[in-house]
Design an enzyme around this catalytic site. Sequence first.
Site, PDB file in Angstrom:
ATOM      1  N   LYS A   1      18.718 -14.538 -21.035  1.00 14.59           N
ATOM      2  CA  LYS A   1      18.267 -15.927 -20.914  1.00 14.59           C
ATOM      3  C   LYS A   1      17.155 -16.033 -19.868  1.00 14.59           C
ATOM      4  CE  LYS A   1      20.999 -17.522 -24.016  1.00 14.59           C
ATOM      5  NZ  LYS A   1      21.071 -16.233 -24.700  1.00 14.59           N
ATOM      6  N   ASP A   2      16.218 -16.956 -20.127  1.00 16.23           N
ATOM      7  CA  ASP A   2      15.062 -17.143 -19.254  1.00 16.23           C
ATOM      8  C   ASP A   2      15.466 -17.622 -17.870  1.00 16.23           C
ATOM      9  OD1 ASP A   2      13.373 -16.428 -21.294  1.00 16.23           O
ATOM     10  OD2 ASP A   2      12.987 -18.477 -21.933  1.00 16.23           O
ATOM     11  N   LYS A   3      14.588 -17.369 -16.908  1.00 15.15           N
ATOM     12  CA  LYS A   3      14.829 -17.838 -15.544  1.00 15.15           C
ATOM     13  C   LYS A   3      14.512 -19.324 -15.406  1.00 15.15           C
ATOM     14  CE  LYS A   3      13.689 -17.056 -10.685  1.00 15.15           C
ATOM     15  NZ  LYS A   3      13.109 -16.139  -9.696  1.00 15.15           N
TER      16      LYS A   3
END
Length: 332
Positions: free
Chosen positions: A75-77
Amino acid sequence: MIERFYPANDKVLKFKFVQNDEDFIVEEQAIKFSGNGSFLVLKIEKTNCDTWELIDRLAKFLNVFSNEIGYAGLKDKRATTIQYITIPKKYSKEIKLFKNKKIQILDTFLHNAKLNIGDLEGNRFKINLHDVEIADINHIQKIIKQISKDGMPNYFGYQRFGKEVVDNLAKAKDVVYGEEIVKDKKLSKMLVAAYQSSFFNAWLVERLKISKDEFELLDGDVFLDLQKDKLFTPKSITANILNDFKNSKITPTGLLPGRKVFKAVGEALKIEEKYDDIYIQEKGYRREAIVFPRDISCKYDASKKVCTLDFILPKGSYATVFVEYLANRNFS
């Protein structure tokens, strides 16, 4: 880096799209957990924290190796994300003491296996688009109807390639051809994965450019049966194949070059072989060319000029590509 191409959209929209913890929210759609077993599943909400940071923090807290922690997806930051990870059940008491401003454990479940990449049904996204003009809403809704009917190109999004796209792909090619050695195994695998993905995106652009009103199926295409999760190559494109594609039962796939991968034949191979590299030693894969988002909703706040999108994508697909399709332009 090849431009992602969206042939079904004939208008460029200039709305503002920014990934942050308020405007980009993603929640994994979990598999069914067994309710018993030697693994503890943690349902975690995190903000401005990618999956690698999450795993590192938990591993340090529990004093375990990071490979003891299982996860279903990266998952993206720059987002608020809800995802599921597993730890050995024996750490059930210790994990109750874990505290972090960016990470909150929402719930726990027992499961009979460690989570591995891909162990999820899909992802639900809630995204805010800013500075959306009233005149553009009708067009956005028109494209959403088009996506609901025909699906969308399953490009790898810009996140796959990193900020220094050209340099990263050049470095990846040097790694593949043995001209450079990257000691960090995780970084090396990520570079090669980006290199493989660049071939898929380039192939998909060509296939879309030869298509007209909808994605053109070719004899020799490798299809994924979405119900059975199995690959197959029909002898020819029959009326039944076309009908199953239109009804979202099957989808054509493209090649991520590498070892031990099912390849197209016949007419489809003539295009696919242009986007192959036999020197890649990592395992190859096939990826759906077209995916079918579901449960799409679009709400508009005229006073704030904010359009809120809510939709579910299959695992591995990029919400940023969905937004690019609406805007008919590439983000970076």
